[in-house]
Write a protein that holds these residues in place. Sequence first.
Motif, PDB file in Angstrom:
ATOM      1  N   LEU A 264     -45.255  -9.188  36.711  1.00  0.00           N
ATOM      2  CA  LEU A 264     -44.934  -7.788  36.442  1.00  0.00           C
ATOM      3  C   LEU A 264     -44.739  -7.630  34.937  1.00  0.00           C
ATOM      4  N   GLU A 279     -45.745   1.633  31.681  1.00  0.00           N
ATOM      5  CA  GLU A 279     -46.456   1.747  32.953  1.00  0.00           C
ATOM      6  C   GLU A 279     -46.898   3.192  33.157  1.00  0.00           C
ATOM      7  N   HIS A 287     -51.081  -1.874  39.741  1.00  0.00           N
ATOM      8  CA  HIS A 287     -50.238  -1.343  38.675  1.00  0.00           C
ATOM      9  C   HIS A 287     -51.144  -1.031  37.486  1.00  0.00           C
TER      10      HIS A 287
END
Length: 579
Positions: A264, A279, A287
Amino acid sequence: MPTQKQLQVSTGQYSDKGRKDGNQDFHGICLPREPQLSSKGVAVAIADGISSSEFGQVASQSAVRSLLEDYYCTSDAWSVKTAVERVLTAANSWLYSQTQQGQGRYDKDRGHVCTLSALVLKSTTAHIFHVGDCRIYQVQGQALEQLTQDHRVRMSSAESYLGRALGISGRLEIDYRTFSIAPGDTFILATDGVYEHVSPEFMLGAMARHQDDLDTASKLIAAEAFRAGSADNLTVQIVRVDQLPAAQAGDIQQQAAELPAPPLLEPRMVLDGYRIVREIHASSRSHIYLAVDEASGQSVALKTPSIDLQSDPAYRERFLMEEWIARRIHSVHVLKPCPATRPRQYLAVAMEYVEGQTLAQWMRDHPRPGLDAVRGLVSQIAKGLRAFHRLEMLHQDLRPENILIDATGTAKIIDFGAVRVAGLMDGAPGQGQEILGTAQYAAPEYFVGEEGTARSDLFSLAVLAYQMLTGQLPYGLEVAKTRTRAAQRKLSYAPLSETRRDVAGWVDEALRKALQAQPQERQADVAEFVHELHHPSPEYLKRRRPALMERHPVVFWKGVSLVLFLLLVGVLGVQAGGR
């Protein structure tokens, strides 16, 4: 790591003029290296120029060379069938034009005419293309099975003529068939000067005695035809499948299996030379981050896989396929990938960064848009879809979240995770029809287990257009519940007139047609649909001739103005007379 298995074949071929003055046969085999071996396969072709024409050899040579050279220049997104048929159609057009410019214009027997048979072995599948009377056989135990049908019309035992050949007509009809292959499968291609004079037993015997030297076997078969009295040219080709590729072979599959999934990501982290800014979007499937290429300073959209799906091989492969697909499509209305300037270390894809909003947000901001605004967006999305369709790709997941609209109002199709590529399906026969798109926007045929077509993407585009105009789905959520054709016939379309009385009836008719449950009842392609959003279709005009105001609003209002003017003049005249 062990090397991936590749397609391997053994080949042999031989050609001779025999008892003729010249050789009008032509033949060739192309054994490409990777990556074309996986993407295109092995191609084999044999052609026979008609003996009555001095241009027979020119025709056969041109046809074979065009096939073997041009086929490997076609898009690897195309299916084998599309690629070969387009190449042969182009070759036929050139031959026919030469025929029309010479004596063949009056006598086809003197034109640039030849027969042709071709075999393409790609992955675990054989593709056969055939025009004329060359033949392709497959060895079946101790017998030969003829895989092609002669296009020769017999008038009598001594008289016949070719029913089909290259260069005879401007329109080319090609026989095509496909089937799975296995190691050991052997094919023979031969012209009529050979197969009319050599028995299957002799051919099988020659191949058995010289299985390690198929050139010698080919030469012996041709020599037997000569010994048996053949007066024609003699050409033989033999192809044996020695090894098939692994079920999952190729650069994308290998990268998908080997590349580690990234962690992540947080702002300021660096991944493969991209510095993370923030993000942009997160979902159960992926993502997306705004990042900066540290080498160029360019802003990019960096996409990484979902943590929950990182161990799914099929998902990982589809993830990398998005970039493969994007690199082959050139349209301002399709998201572009970033140039690959350095080796990839993680399972991540960098795409162009588009600052704007999704169509979903645009619809929230414009709950009742004008028809022209909707037409403009639909036209742009349609152009993007046509770029997919020209390469035999289907998007299969057209929805508001997969359309980006930038600051200039340009719409771009994004997210290619559900795209179906015909050229890749050639090597994967028998795959189930998994519904990869979003149910509310997917065409009805997907829910009865059928393959999608360009008309399936058209259906999804029409759903978007309907939703932009009304804020609703044309069938609600009912399409996904219909698992039979009978159930789909009961779907009830809600006319635009129920919510948008300001939209002309013929626009509603264009939408109704595009949203039919049966694909064959929709417009032929997205371009036809877009045209019918701007112009009443001929079918609509036949059923109901619109009022003059609807057909020619300018003429209508000019007429109304004229009538009002004449009435005014009349009233003034009456008043003047009264005085």
